[in-house]
Design a protein around this motif. Structure first.
Motif, mmCIF file in Angstrom:
data_model
loop_
_atom_site.group_PDB
_atom_site.id
_atom_site.type_symbol
_atom_site.label_atom_id
_atom_site.label_comp_id
_atom_site.label_asym_id
_atom_site.label_seq_id
_atom_site.Cartn_x
_atom_site.Cartn_y
_atom_site.Cartn_z
ATOM 1 N N ASP A 1 10.000 -6.572 -9.429
ATOM 2 C CA ASP A 1 9.776 -5.322 -8.693
ATOM 3 C C ASP A 1 9.407 -4.161 -9.610
ATOM 4 N N THR B 1 6.994 -1.683 -11.715
ATOM 5 C CA THR B 1 5.657 -1.153 -11.482
ATOM 6 C C THR B 1 4.897 -1.055 -12.799
ATOM 7 N N PHE B 2 3.594 -0.857 -12.681
ATOM 8 C CA PHE B 2 2.761 -0.748 -13.874
ATOM 9 C C PHE B 2 3.140 0.471 -14.710
ATOM 10 N N ASP B 3 3.736 1.480 -14.074
ATOM 11 C CA ASP B 3 4.145 2.681 -14.816
ATOM 12 C C ASP B 3 5.121 2.344 -15.938
ATOM 13 N N GLY C 1 13.401 -1.576 -12.119
ATOM 14 C CA GLY C 1 12.403 -2.586 -12.449
ATOM 15 C C GLY C 1 12.908 -3.612 -13.427
ATOM 16 N N THR D 1 10.284 -11.172 -14.420
ATOM 17 C CA THR D 1 8.828 -11.204 -14.498
ATOM 18 C C THR D 1 8.377 -12.097 -15.644
ATOM 19 N N TYR E 1 2.969 -10.893 -14.257
ATOM 20 C CA TYR E 1 2.457 -9.562 -14.595
ATOM 21 C C TYR E 1 0.939 -9.522 -14.466
ATOM 22 N N ILE F 1 1.051 -7.310 -11.164
ATOM 23 C CA ILE F 1 1.431 -5.957 -11.580
ATOM 24 C C ILE F 1 0.274 -5.233 -12.254
#
Length: 220
Positions: free
Chosen positions: A70, A72-74, A109, A146, A151, A155
């Protein structure tokens, strides 16, 4: 031999955090694992060019935050696409806590953290292998960890714009996957359509991860 066979190995993704005095930093790594259960030891491999590498080498302590599906790319942009040498990666970032060893770990995350202290190091040339005794650990969520494959598929942002046509020349950032199409150019960044990648100014950086031209590869 087909060197792509190496891509069949499974990799997790982790945020490695460490500190030097009051300065905290972190970076993304993909090699961490348990090596013995009694005593409980883990190993991590860290690129010597990473600012966090020097912190771990000098201080010996580190935390590993296990990145979950869960994320995020951030999270990857913050800890993977900029250097702690010139950026405070924790500035404006609130999704962390402090473990008993005084180091930060990531709380959003991620699904677990592990604290450890280095007991041995092995020089691997470009990397250092740290073998460390686990000093603390906890579960943060039940979301699956992950993998590098997850990824890449779920993601990492997909290339933007229309699909390339036959004859288009595409250059792809090896770090985040953003693509430059020579036919279309990149007008939003002042690059006219038809501009060859070699003719783009040397200070051009990827709009997504800010890595330089040297990190692009020709794919079409």
């Amino acid at each position: 031999m087909d060197s792509k066979a190496m891509f069949k190995l499974t990799y997790g993704l982790f945020v490695l955090t460490a500190a030097n005095g009051d300065r905290h930093n972190g970076c993304i790594i993909n090699t961490a694992g348990q090596v013995t259960a009694e005593p409980n030891r883990i190993s991590i491999a860290v690129n010597k060019s990473d600012y966090t590498h020097g912190m771990v080498l000098e201080d010996g302590r580190f935390n590993i935050s296990v990145i979950a599906e869960d994320a995020t790319f951030d999270l990857f942009k913050r800890f993977g696409f900029q250097s702690g040498r010139d950026t405070d990666k924790f500035a404006g970032f609130n999704d962390f806590a402090t473990s008993a060893n005084g180091l930060t770990y990531i709380t959003k995350g991620t699904n677990a953290f592990i604290s450890a202290r280095t007991s041995q190091t092995v020089d691997l040339g470009t990397h250092t292998l740290f073998i460390a005794d686990v000093t603390d650990l906890d579960i943060l969520s039940g979301v699956a960890s992950t993998t590098y494959t997850y990824y890449q598929s779920n993601i990492k942002p997909k290339p933007q714009g229309a699909a390339p046509k036959n004859g288009d020349v595409i250059w792809r950032c090896r770090i985040c996957g953003w693509e430059y199409n020579e036919t279309k150019g990149d007008p939003s960044h002042g690059i006219a359509p038809g501009t060859h990648f070699e003719d783009i100014p040397a200070d051009f950086v990827c709009p997504i991860c800010k890595h330089p031209k040297a990190d692009f590869e020709k794919v079409v």
